[in-house]
Write a protein that holds these residues in place. Structure first.
Motif, mmCIF file in Angstrom:
data_model
loop_
_atom_site.group_PDB
_atom_site.id
_atom_site.type_symbol
_atom_site.label_atom_id
_atom_site.label_comp_id
_atom_site.label_asym_id
_atom_site.label_seq_id
_atom_site.Cartn_x
_atom_site.Cartn_y
_atom_site.Cartn_z
ATOM 1 N N CYS A 1 14.442 16.970 -6.602
ATOM 2 C CA CYS A 1 13.249 17.841 -7.832
ATOM 3 C C CYS A 1 11.853 17.073 -7.941
ATOM 4 O O CYS A 1 11.431 18.137 -7.543
ATOM 5 N N VAL A 2 12.145 16.334 -8.050
ATOM 6 C CA VAL A 2 10.009 15.297 -7.533
ATOM 7 C C VAL A 2 9.947 15.275 -6.123
ATOM 8 O O VAL A 2 8.639 16.037 -6.081
ATOM 9 N N LYS A 3 10.914 15.612 -5.297
ATOM 10 C CA LYS A 3 10.253 15.827 -4.231
ATOM 11 C C LYS A 3 9.459 17.136 -4.031
ATOM 12 O O LYS A 3 8.781 17.715 -3.319
ATOM 13 N N ARG A 4 10.906 18.014 -4.301
ATOM 14 C CA ARG A 4 10.287 19.780 -4.515
ATOM 15 C C ARG A 4 8.870 19.902 -5.320
ATOM 16 O O ARG A 4 7.533 20.510 -4.570
ATOM 17 N N LEU A 5 8.442 18.964 -6.278
ATOM 18 C CA LEU A 5 6.880 19.647 -6.667
ATOM 19 C C LEU A 5 5.946 18.670 -6.183
ATOM 20 O O LEU A 5 4.954 18.216 -6.519
ATOM 21 N N ASN A 6 6.346 18.125 -5.073
ATOM 22 C CA ASN A 6 5.141 16.987 -4.171
ATOM 23 C C ASN A 6 4.462 16.188 -5.054
ATOM 24 O O ASN A 6 3.472 16.078 -4.903
ATOM 25 N N ILE A 7 5.701 15.204 -5.991
ATOM 26 C CA ILE A 7 5.404 14.318 -6.384
ATOM 27 C C ILE A 7 5.608 13.046 -5.678
ATOM 28 O O ILE A 7 7.104 12.800 -5.213
ATOM 29 N N PRO A 8 4.310 11.973 -5.101
ATOM 30 C CA PRO A 8 4.922 11.198 -4.118
ATOM 31 C C PRO A 8 5.695 10.073 -5.209
ATOM 32 O O PRO A 8 6.304 9.096 -6.151
ATOM 33 N N CYS A 9 7.016 9.240 -4.197
ATOM 34 C CA CYS A 9 8.237 8.877 -5.153
ATOM 35 C C CYS A 9 9.079 8.049 -3.228
ATOM 36 O O CYS A 9 8.946 8.527 -2.267
ATOM 37 N N ASP A 10 9.371 6.594 -4.093
ATOM 38 C CA ASP A 10 10.177 6.225 -2.314
ATOM 39 C C ASP A 10 11.122 6.968 -2.502
ATOM 40 O O ASP A 10 12.333 7.009 -3.539
ATOM 41 N N PRO A 11 11.680 7.329 -1.353
ATOM 42 C CA PRO A 11 12.956 8.232 -1.197
ATOM 43 C C PRO A 11 14.335 6.908 -1.066
ATOM 44 O O PRO A 11 15.184 7.933 -0.883
ATOM 45 N N GLU A 12 13.564 4.926 -1.315
ATOM 46 C CA GLU A 12 15.245 4.306 -1.142
ATOM 47 C C GLU A 12 15.141 3.914 -2.394
ATOM 48 O O GLU A 12 14.959 2.710 -3.219
ATOM 49 N N PHE A 13 14.425 4.521 -3.660
ATOM 50 C CA PHE A 13 14.050 4.079 -5.208
ATOM 51 C C PHE A 13 15.182 3.943 -5.551
ATOM 52 O O PHE A 13 16.806 4.348 -5.461
ATOM 53 N N THR A 14 15.133 2.664 -5.710
ATOM 54 C CA THR A 14 16.652 1.581 -7.095
ATOM 55 C C THR A 14 15.871 1.184 -8.285
ATOM 56 O O THR A 14 14.761 0.818 -7.738
ATOM 57 N N ILE A 15 16.430 1.717 -9.593
ATOM 58 C CA ILE A 15 15.507 0.955 -10.877
ATOM 59 C C ILE A 15 15.778 -0.339 -10.614
ATOM 60 O O ILE A 15 14.536 -1.378 -11.110
ATOM 61 N N GLU B 266 0.986 -1.116 -0.145
ATOM 62 C CA GLU B 266 0.470 -0.359 -0.225
ATOM 63 C C GLU B 266 1.063 0.892 0.229
ATOM 64 O O GLU B 266 0.609 2.167 -0.536
ATOM 65 N N THR B 267 1.724 1.258 0.686
ATOM 66 C CA THR B 267 2.651 2.167 0.739
ATOM 67 C C THR B 267 3.607 2.562 -0.862
ATOM 68 O O THR B 267 3.718 3.708 -1.129
ATOM 69 N N LYS B 268 3.900 1.719 -1.048
ATOM 70 C CA LYS B 268 4.696 1.068 -2.288
ATOM 71 C C LYS B 268 3.736 1.758 -3.790
ATOM 72 O O LYS B 268 4.017 2.653 -4.457
ATOM 73 N N LEU B 269 2.123 1.407 -3.385
ATOM 74 C CA LEU B 269 1.210 1.942 -4.194
ATOM 75 C C LEU B 269 1.154 3.698 -4.194
ATOM 76 O O LEU B 269 1.223 4.017 -5.691
ATOM 77 N N GLY B 270 1.401 4.350 -3.229
ATOM 78 C CA GLY B 270 1.660 6.129 -2.979
ATOM 79 C C GLY B 270 2.615 6.235 -3.534
ATOM 80 O O GLY B 270 2.157 7.389 -3.789
ATOM 81 N N PHE B 271 3.554 5.420 -3.353
ATOM 82 C CA PHE B 271 4.830 6.179 -4.104
ATOM 83 C C PHE B 271 4.912 5.984 -5.971
ATOM 84 O O PHE B 271 5.925 6.382 -6.987
ATOM 85 N N LEU B 272 4.095 5.272 -6.755
ATOM 86 C CA LEU B 272 3.985 4.791 -7.696
ATOM 87 C C LEU B 272 4.329 5.750 -8.771
ATOM 88 O O LEU B 272 5.217 4.907 -9.586
ATOM 89 N N VAL B 273 3.732 6.644 -8.443
ATOM 90 C CA VAL B 273 3.628 8.059 -9.461
ATOM 91 C C VAL B 273 4.907 8.994 -10.152
ATOM 92 O O VAL B 273 5.392 8.648 -11.011
ATOM 93 N N GLY B 274 5.119 9.386 -8.879
ATOM 94 C CA GLY B 274 7.221 8.925 -8.387
ATOM 95 C C GLY B 274 8.028 8.183 -9.382
ATOM 96 O O GLY B 274 9.112 8.474 -10.047
ATOM 97 N N ASP B 275 7.221 7.080 -8.982
ATOM 98 C CA ASP B 275 8.531 5.919 -9.610
ATOM 99 C C ASP B 275 8.483 5.805 -10.693
ATOM 100 O O ASP B 275 9.617 5.377 -11.590
#
Length: 440
Positions: A226-240, A187-196
């Motif tokens: 940049c994504v955080k400044r634009l308030n786009i939700p993304c995983d702070p520990e994102f890895t491709i 559920e948490t990752k789903l909230g980060f889906l747009v930014g990821d």
């Protein structure tokens, strides 16, 4: 002396007047004969309603020997015709007296027959309605019996499933906490889906030519902030690698020859997930080794030095075989443009691509890989937009990671084996669904 009686022509006139119920005098007869509608009156004479008295009286005329059309005709042709008409009426009257009762009985019998036939049709109609109703009731009865049997079987099956579900729930009761944690994580990752998705799309599109330190710097120091400044939700520990690759796929790539470092894994993701065909900068031939092992048995290898490389490419496109174009320089043959642009058109349910001066069938299973041994090539923007450039060149940082993996495999093979087993077990666990077969 000739035997002709002057009264012969008068008698037919009298007989006609008798039939008409009028005065039989010659004066009246002449008056009637002078009527312009006389003939029409005789034609329309109501012969069906002659009384017995008139018929009997006419019989006295007809029975006379001198009441003969032939004899009367010697004196008057008109009287002869009247004589014939009177005799015809007398014959008709006698026959009518015999036939009419029979006709009446026939009409009565016909009416009775029609009435009986109508009654029969009504009875048959009611019988048909009753028969149809019986058939409908029988059909409904059969349907209800079938429904009853189906419900019985469904009830038994449901009972069996409930028993099995109870056993399964009892056996999986200990998994509840883990499942709740997994649901929370998902559920948490789903909230980060747009930014990821945004970062992953940019990574696969633009990161191919760069080395690992530039990739890390762009993602961690430029894109994520940049994504955080634009308030786009993304995983702070994102890895491709975690977002676009499965552990089993990565392990399979490693087995096929792809180095196990993060940089190589990212290259594998870009090659397999990119929308454009990959152009791999591969001076150490790591990409070629990986591609050959991954597509082993089906791969067609070509280069521009071969005279029939286009023919091989055509066959691969038609039959859906993978093709490796190796040892390219900084320019590509213009004949490859339709393939690089994926200029596929659909005509009448067929996928076609124009290669050279002819159109050929395009198989969606076709895959195209391009490699170069140049360590630092300079490709034109046109080539960069048509392909996905992926840099497999091994630098110091990437070489360190690869050597570390090799040392671990040599010094602690038990750890490497444990890692492989753990990856495979996790993958198999994800592949397995709830054993619904036991619930069925």
């Amino acid at each position: 002396s000739s035997g002709i009686n002057a009264e012969w022509p008068l008698r037919p006139g009298e007989a006609v007047m008798v039939l008409r119920g009028q005065d039989t005098s010659w004066a009246e007869a002449k008056k009637q004969l002078g009527d312009p509608t006389f003939i029409q009156q005789l034609v329309n004479y109501d012969k069906d309603n002659m009384s017995d008295r008139i018929l009997k009286k006419i019989g006295t005329y007809v029975n006379r020997s001198d009441f003969n059309p032939e004899m009367v005709g010697r004196v008057s042709y008109a009287a002869s015709s009247l004589c014939k008409w009177v005799r015809a009426m007398e014959v008709y009257g006698r026959i009518y007296r015999v036939v009419e009762p029979k006709r009446k009985k026939l009409r009565e019998a016909t009416d009775q027959l029609k009435e009986k036939q109508d009654s029969l049709l009504e009875a048959q109609r009611r019988l048909q309605e009753v028969t149809e109703k019986i058939d409908l009731l029988k059909k409904q009865y059969d349907e209800k019996l079938a429904m009853k049997e189906e419900l019985r079987k469904s009830s038994e099956l449901t009972q069996l499933r409930m028993e099995r579900a109870g056993k399964l729930l009892s056996g999986l009761a200990g998994e509840k906490i883990r499942w709740e944690d997994s649901a929370t994580i998902l559920e948490t990752k789903l909230g980060f889906l747009v930014g990821d998705c945004l970062i992953a799309s940019a990574f696969t599109s633009y990161m191919g030519p760069f080395l690992s330190e530039y990739r890390d710097a762009l993602v961690n120091k430029e894109w994520l902030p940049c994504v955080k400044r634009l308030n786009i939700p993304c995983d702070p520990e994102f890895t491709i690698a975690n977002f676009l690759a499965k552990a089993t796929d990565v392990r399979e790539w490693n087995i096929k020859g792809l180095p196990s470092d993060t940089f190589s894994t990212e290259n594998g993701i870009i090659v397999t997930r990119g929308l454009r065909w990959p152009l791999m900068i591969d001076p150490q031939c790591q990409a070629i080794k990986w591609i050959k092992n991954m597509e082993k048995g089906k791969l067609k290898i070509i280069d521009f030095q071969q005279s029939d490389f286009l023919r091989t490419l055509e066959n691969a496109i038609q039959f859906g075989a993978p093709v490796l174009l190796q040892n390219v320089q900084e320019t590509l043959d213009p004949s490859l443009s339709p393939i690089l642009n994926k200029a596929v058109v659909k005509q009448g349910g067929r996928l076609l691509i124009k290669l050279g001066d002819k159109e050929i069938d395009y198989n969606p299973d076709f895959r195209f890989y391009i490699t170069t041994k140049l360590s630092n090539p300079h490709y034109t923007p046109e080539v960069a937009t048509k392909t996905t450039i992926v840099n497999f060149a091994v630098k110091e940082q990437g070489l360190e990671a690869q050597l570390l993996g090799i040392v671990v495999r040599k010094e602690r093979p038990d750890l490497e084996e444990q890692k492989d087993t753990l990856v495979l077990n996790i993958a198999n666990g994800k592949k397995k669904k709830v054993p619904t077969a036991t619930l069925r």
